[in-house]
Enzyme design. Structure first.
Site, PDB file in Angstrom:
ATOM      1  N   ASP A   1       0.724  -1.371  -0.122  1.00  0.00           N
ATOM      2  CA  ASP A   1      -0.115  -0.032  -0.092  1.00  0.00           C
ATOM      3  C   ASP A   1       0.955   1.351   0.005  1.00  0.00           C
ATOM      4  OD1 ASP A   1      -3.154   0.685   0.724  1.00  0.00           O
ATOM      5  OD2 ASP A   1      -1.709   1.868   1.719  1.00  0.00           O
TER       6      ASP A   1
ATOM      7  N   ASN B   1      -3.071  12.855  -3.061  1.00  0.00           N
ATOM      8  CA  ASN B   1      -4.229  13.539  -3.592  1.00  0.00           C
ATOM      9  C   ASN B   1      -4.818  14.715  -3.506  1.00  0.00           C
ATOM     10  OD1 ASN B   1      -4.636  11.484  -5.515  1.00  0.00           O
ATOM     11  ND2 ASN B   1      -5.949  10.299  -4.310  1.00  0.00           N
TER      12      ASN B   1
ATOM     13  N   ASP C   1      -2.545   9.782  -9.684  1.00  0.00           N
ATOM     14  CA  ASP C   1      -2.347   8.719 -10.773  1.00  0.00           C
ATOM     15  C   ASP C   1      -0.845   8.472 -11.031  1.00  0.00           C
ATOM     16  OD1 ASP C   1      -5.061   8.453 -10.727  1.00  0.00           O
ATOM     17  OD2 ASP C   1      -5.531   9.257 -12.541  1.00  0.00           O
TER      18      ASP C   1
ATOM     19  N   GLU D   1      -5.024   2.741  -4.138  1.00  0.00           N
ATOM     20  CA  GLU D   1      -3.280   2.529  -4.166  1.00  0.00           C
ATOM     21  C   GLU D   1      -2.839   1.287  -3.356  1.00  0.00           C
ATOM     22  OE1 GLU D   1      -4.823   4.321  -0.170  1.00  0.00           O
ATOM     23  OE2 GLU D   1      -5.747   4.207  -2.178  1.00  0.00           O
TER      24      GLU D   1
END
Length: 212
Positions: free
Chosen positions: A86, A94, A103, A129
């Site tokens: 992760d 973000n 992204d 993610e």
């Protein structure tokens, strides 16, 4: 003799006709074979596309679910490990830099996984993610070594925004690893890797933990 010559002429003509027919049949067989090969290739391409995550090019969740079921229920693969990995504090990336940068970070991690773990193993984007990697034929310590190598490479990466060259700051990874046991179900196998990942996050992040 004339009758014999006529008979021979007819036989030769019949032979030529048969050869022509055989040739035409052979051409039809070759054409059909080429068409079948093309259809097979097209089907393989469609199948590969259906199993691919559009953002990263890795396997998608559906392909992962199918693969892990196959491995758990066949129990044919020796030394099977599952890595749940992760991106730490991804929401912060973000929120601070926007989804396009988020992204790009996901794609960057995907590229690292491909480069370090390699295409011979099953690397999937599990969701958001999070990534799931199935390794076969490697010991748990080998799996940890590859995961650590990925973690260190990510930790040492200096990520910047393409447009402004503004630094994103350090982005780290946490991971949990589980080894497949004879009595594992798909759920219990994933659960143990997930618990190890949760422990890595709870105890400071940017680390790899092996499930008990």
């Amino acid at each position: 003799p004339q009758t014999t010559a006529l008979v021979l002429k007819q036989i030769m003509q019949d032979t030529r006709d048969i050869l022509k027919e055989n040739q035409a049949t052979q051409i039809r067989i070759e054409e059909t074979s080429a068409e079948i090969t093309q259809i097979k290739e097209e089907l393989e391409a469609v199948k590969a596309s259906a199993e691919k995550d559009s953002l990263t090019g890795l396997k998608n969740r559906g392909a992962f679910d199918k693969k892990i079921e196959e491995i758990v229920y066949s129990q044919k693969e020796p030394n099977t490990t599952l890595i749940m990995l992760d991106i730490d504090h991804f929401k912060r990336v973000n929120d601070s830099f926007g989804h396009l940068v988020g992204d790009r970070v996901i794609r960057y991690v995907s590229a690292l996984l491909n480069q370090i773990i390699g295409p011979d193993h099953h690397i999937a984007r599990y969701g958001g993610e999070e990534f799931a990697i199935i390794l076969t034929g490697l010991s748990v310590m080998d799996a940890k070594q590859l995961t650590e190598k990925t973690r260190v490479a990510m930790c040492n990466s200096k990520l910047q925004r393409k447009d402004s060259r503004e630094t994103i700051g350090k982005v780290t990874l946490s991971a949990g690893i589980a080894t497949l046991k004879p009595d594992d179900s798909v759920d219990s196998f994933i659960e143990r890797a997930d618990e190890a990942l949760y422990k890595a996050k709870e105890t400071g992040r940017n680390k790899v933990i092996i499930s008990a």
